[in-house]
Design a protein around this motif. Structure first.
Motif, mmCIF file in Angstrom:
data_model
loop_
_atom_site.group_PDB
_atom_site.id
_atom_site.type_symbol
_atom_site.label_atom_id
_atom_site.label_comp_id
_atom_site.label_asym_id
_atom_site.label_seq_id
_atom_site.Cartn_x
_atom_site.Cartn_y
_atom_site.Cartn_z
ATOM 1 N N ASP A 229 17.828 -52.335 -21.470
ATOM 2 C CA ASP A 229 17.184 -50.847 -21.369
ATOM 3 C C ASP A 229 16.426 -50.335 -20.479
ATOM 4 N N ARG A 230 16.066 -51.412 -19.710
ATOM 5 C CA ARG A 230 15.053 -50.854 -18.501
ATOM 6 C C ARG A 230 14.941 -51.790 -17.345
ATOM 7 N N VAL A 231 14.641 -51.264 -16.098
ATOM 8 C CA VAL A 231 14.364 -52.197 -15.021
ATOM 9 C C VAL A 231 13.394 -51.822 -14.442
ATOM 10 N N VAL A 232 12.206 -52.752 -13.861
ATOM 11 C CA VAL A 232 11.090 -52.332 -13.473
ATOM 12 C C VAL A 232 10.784 -53.162 -12.263
ATOM 13 N N ILE A 233 10.590 -52.814 -11.194
ATOM 14 C CA ILE A 233 10.363 -53.511 -9.905
ATOM 15 C C ILE A 233 8.959 -53.252 -9.445
ATOM 16 N N GLY A 234 8.118 -54.201 -9.099
ATOM 17 C CA GLY A 234 6.720 -53.988 -8.686
ATOM 18 C C GLY A 234 6.485 -54.806 -7.414
ATOM 19 N N ASP A 235 5.619 -54.058 -6.492
ATOM 20 C CA ASP A 235 5.292 -54.781 -5.262
ATOM 21 C C ASP A 235 4.094 -55.446 -5.331
ATOM 22 N N GLU A 237 1.180 -55.139 -4.281
ATOM 23 C CA GLU A 237 -0.244 -53.989 -4.619
ATOM 24 C C GLU A 237 -0.034 -53.827 -6.174
ATOM 25 N N GLY A 238 1.155 -54.140 -6.887
ATOM 26 C CA GLY A 238 0.851 -53.828 -8.275
ATOM 27 C C GLY A 238 1.526 -52.685 -8.772
ATOM 28 N N ALA A 239 2.240 -51.687 -7.797
ATOM 29 C CA ALA A 239 2.693 -50.468 -7.975
ATOM 30 C C ALA A 239 4.198 -50.891 -8.638
ATOM 31 N N LEU A 240 4.460 -50.072 -9.805
ATOM 32 C CA LEU A 240 5.659 -50.419 -10.572
ATOM 33 C C LEU A 240 6.543 -49.067 -10.434
ATOM 34 N N VAL A 241 7.832 -49.457 -10.229
ATOM 35 C CA VAL A 241 8.740 -48.440 -10.526
ATOM 36 C C VAL A 241 9.755 -48.646 -11.454
ATOM 37 N N ALA A 242 10.219 -47.814 -12.341
ATOM 38 C CA ALA A 242 10.966 -48.213 -13.598
ATOM 39 C C ALA A 242 12.063 -47.260 -13.334
ATOM 40 N N ALA A 243 13.344 -47.786 -13.880
ATOM 41 C CA ALA A 243 14.595 -46.945 -14.061
ATOM 42 C C ALA A 243 15.315 -47.483 -15.369
ATOM 43 N N GLU A 244 15.954 -46.509 -15.811
ATOM 44 C CA GLU A 244 16.982 -46.792 -16.932
ATOM 45 C C GLU A 244 18.402 -47.048 -16.313
ATOM 46 N N PRO A 245 19.003 -48.276 -16.957
ATOM 47 C CA PRO A 245 20.121 -48.581 -16.544
ATOM 48 C C PRO A 245 21.438 -47.680 -16.942
ATOM 49 N N VAL A 246 22.531 -47.733 -16.122
ATOM 50 C CA VAL A 246 23.603 -46.686 -16.253
ATOM 51 C C VAL A 246 24.139 -47.525 -17.651
ATOM 52 N N ALA A 247 24.186 -46.497 -18.594
ATOM 53 C CA ALA A 247 24.790 -46.808 -19.781
ATOM 54 C C ALA A 247 26.410 -46.883 -19.915
ATOM 55 N N ALA A 248 26.877 -47.871 -19.045
ATOM 56 C CA ALA A 248 28.261 -48.015 -19.144
ATOM 57 C C ALA A 248 28.677 -49.371 -18.780
ATOM 58 N N GLU A 249 29.699 -49.948 -19.157
ATOM 59 C CA GLU A 249 30.184 -51.585 -19.014
ATOM 60 C C GLU A 249 30.821 -51.688 -17.647
#
Length: 368
Positions: A229-235, A237-249
């Motif tokens: 339900d969520r993807v989080v990527i951080g660098d 420096e601790g900055a986080l960027v989140a995105a909601e996955p595409v709801a499809a198979e």
């Protein structure tokens, strides 16, 4: 002789044990009929055996093992012994029921709060993998999963996958500090592209291996958390960027990669690009030149090389010219390996050093 015996059909009706089960218990020696006709093989049971069959029917309902059923029947006139077997099976059922409750409870927690798979990857490696697959990302809203990039974390590797139904691209990224279950999520292309562009790596090519460090000697790393339900990527420096996955198979890309490669040819990338751009010779075997089509190119893979030929040449397979050039650019490197699938005539494009990272191009069906 049969006055006090019952046929197998009557026993089945009175006991609740199917005819097929009565035959089975006869075959394994648990409940043999009182008499079997030597000519017809028809089974006849006594009145006491009807009661035994009814007991077996009840024990089957609680999934008692065959050996225990036989033990209960053998000790049915010694109630203490028979009850010992029943109590033992009851404890087994209670243990299995407790385990089932625990599994269902875990499943509820899984659905309420999906577990996360965490890992670290090199920012440069991730940028190169994205550059190698992003050309194959689809744009058709009828196929929403194909408008994103599949992140498949399994077997200790993070794979980026893109597909638009005419081509498929796969690139792998080594991972560090992997923890969690295998997972697949589809993320919007814009999310990955903006994240890597922000770090200055978004324009990296598909060729070459990322082994260089930054000016400080430390290789920039990204922390990645993948959930359904969520993807989080951080660098760093601790900055986080989140995105909601595409709801499809996403389609089973691994099945698409399974092929019978009948020909595999290694060729300098620049040489092949020149041939694809220039197109085939204007005539063949003295025949008039064929008008050059800008949208496709016919390729002939031989034992020792690759030729761009007229589509009428036996064994030649046509592919979208622009798609092939994009696949070659994404592969990068000095050399490229082309392979042709025997069944589907799919063209595989890969770098010699990374054969597991491959692009697939579907052939173009030309009308006569």
């Amino acid at each position: 002789m049969h006055e006090h015996l019952r046929g197998i059909g009557a026993v089945a009706r009175e006991s609740g044990l199917p005819v097929s089960a009565l035959r089975f218990y006869d075959a394994v020696g648990v409940l043999r009929p009182a008499w079997s006709d030597p000519v017809t093989g028809y089974r006849w049971y006594s009145g006491d055996q009807v009661g035994q069959a009814a007991l077996v029917a009840r024990l089957r309902q609680v999934e008692m093992p065959l050996a225990d059923i036989a033990e209960v029947l053998a000790s049915r006139h010694r109630s203490a012994e028979a009850l010992t077997v029943l109590d033992r099976h009851l404890r087994e059922l209670e243990s299995r029921f407790a385990a089932a409750r625990k599994h269902l409870s875990d499943a509820r927690e899984f659905l309420a709060d999906p577990p996360a798979t965490r890992l670290e990857v090199s920012a440069a490696d991730l940028a190169q993998a994205l550059a190698a697959v992003r050309y194959a990302v689809g744009s058709d809203p009828a196929w929403p999963a194909l408008t994103g990039v599949l992140l498949d974390c399994s077997d200790g590797v993070l794979r980026l996958v893109a597909c638009d139904r005419a081509r498929l691209a796969v690139a792998s990224v080594p991972v560090r500090h992997l923890g969690g279950l295998p997972v697949q999520v589809v993320v919007p292309l814009a999310f990955l592209a903006s994240l890597l562009d922000r770090d200055g790596d978004g324009d990296g090519g598909g060729g070459g291996d990322s082994s260089e460090s930054d000016a400080g000697g430390e290789e920039p790393l990204l922390s990645v958390e993948l959930r359904v339900d969520r993807v989080v990527i951080g660098d760093a420096e601790g900055a986080l960027v989140a995105a909601e996955p595409v709801a499809a198979e996403y389609p089973d890309y691994q099945a698409l990669l399974q092929a019978t490669w009948v020909r595999q040819v290694r060729i300098p990338t620049s040489d092949l690009v020149s041939r694809v751009v220039d197109g085939p010779p204007g005539s063949i075997e003295g025949r008039p030149a064929v008008t050059r089509r800008p949208d496709f190119v016919a390729v002939l893979l031989g034992d020792h090389g690759v030729d761009v030929v007229q589509p009428s040449v036996p064994g030649a397979v046509a592919f979208d010219r622009a798609y092939l050039l994009e696949a070659l650019a994404a592969a990068g490197g000095d050399d490229v390996v082309l392979a042709l699938d025997a069944a589907r005539q799919v063209l595989g494009v890969a770098r010699p050093a990374r054969p597991e990272d491959r692009s697939l191009l579907m052939p173009v069906r030309l009308r006569p």
